[in-house]
Design a protein around this motif. Structure first.
Motif, PDB file in Angstrom:
ATOM      1  N   GLU A 143      24.383 -48.312 -17.337  1.00 36.04           N
ATOM      2  CA  GLU A 143      25.524 -48.213 -18.252  1.00 36.04           C
ATOM      3  C   GLU A 143      25.097 -48.477 -19.693  1.00 36.04           C
ATOM      4  N   GLU A 170      23.809 -54.427  -8.807  1.00 34.19           N
ATOM      5  CA  GLU A 170      24.733 -54.687  -9.899  1.00 34.19           C
ATOM      6  C   GLU A 170      23.985 -54.753 -11.227  1.00 34.19           C
ATOM      7  N   LYS A 199      23.033 -51.253 -12.146  1.00 30.53           N
ATOM      8  CA  LYS A 199      24.215 -50.538 -12.627  1.00 30.53           C
ATOM      9  C   LYS A 199      24.485 -50.866 -14.089  1.00 30.53           C
ATOM     10  N   LYS A 200      24.367 -52.145 -14.445  1.00 31.07           N
ATOM     11  CA  LYS A 200      24.583 -52.563 -15.835  1.00 31.07           C
ATOM     12  C   LYS A 200      23.513 -51.964 -16.746  1.00 31.07           C
TER      13      LYS A 200
END
Length: 234
Positions: free
Chosen positions: A35, A28, A31-32
């Motif tokens: 992004e 997670e 992923k951040k």
């Protein structure tokens, strides 16, 4: 005996669950991070640079700009936010080359690379001539020329400088500050040149740099993403 086996099995299940939760949290976070890089890349590829009128409202004094540029030689994650605020408050239009030199001279740790990326992105989005000068300065670390080479310089320090510079170049490419991937072809050709292969120490150093490049440049090289890659990224 069965009770002991049940306790062991329960302990193993708890450990597996903890590992799975940690892996999910790392993914997670990764992923951040991706992004955020994508968003930064869009801003860097389409920079809305301020006009000269706005820049004239900022502090253009030699004293203030010199002080800020001095801090660029010591970029680190701990001081990133403060330094970026200072950079937003000054007009470096006449000091871009000095800013580039300071960044190229900075002794970056691996933990400081992302701070340097953020700072370079800010300067790229503000000053049109920043990125071309930065690329030229960073690439020169790999091609210093005979007149600039110091035969007494510590080989380990030079290798560390090349490693951090290569990592910074790749990160700047990923976020759109650098758009020419050809510079990496030139660097790889140099690291694998016959001239370097004549020196055993240089060969070992260059192989280490190439391995580091391959790990970090998996997107550029089209390599698949592994769990270990995610762990290293975060």
């Amino acid at each position: 005996m069965e009770h002991a086996e049940d306790e062991c099995r329960a302990g193993g299940e708890h450990h597996d669950k903890h590992d799975a939760e940690e892996a999910a949290a790392r993914f997670e976070e990764f992923k951040k991070s991706v992004e955020a890089k994508i968003a930064l890349r869009q801003s860097n590829l389409n920079p809305e640079r301020p006009d000269s009128g706005f820049l004239r409202t900022l502090d253009s004094s030699i004293k203030r700009n010199t002080a800020v540029i001095k801090k660029l030689k010591q970029i680190n994650e701990e001081q990133r936010e403060g330094l970026m605020e200072e950079l937003r408050s000054v007009n470096l239009s006449k000091f871009v080359s000095e800013a580039v030199t300071a960044i190229c001279d900075a002794k970056l740790r691996a933990a400081d690379i992302q701070a340097a990326v953020q700072i370079c992105s800010l300067l790229h989005q503000r000053y049109k001539d920043f990125s071309p000068s930065l690329v030229q300065g960073l690439v020169k670390i790999f091609f210093p020329g005979k007149s600039a080479e110091d035969p007494d310089a510590d080989k380990n320090l030079k290798a560390m400088k090349k490693r951090s510079t290569l990592k910074l170049l790749l990160e700047l490419y990923f976020v759109g500050v650098i758009e020419d991937s050809g510079i990496f072809v030139s660097i790889i050709k140099d690291l694998t040149s016959i001239e370097h292969l004549k020196d055993r120490d240089a060969t070992q150093t260059n192989l280490s740099l190439l391995a580091s490049f391959a790990r970090q440049g998996r997107y550029l090289l089209g390599l698949p993403l592994t769990g270990q890659d995610i762990l290293e990224e975060v």
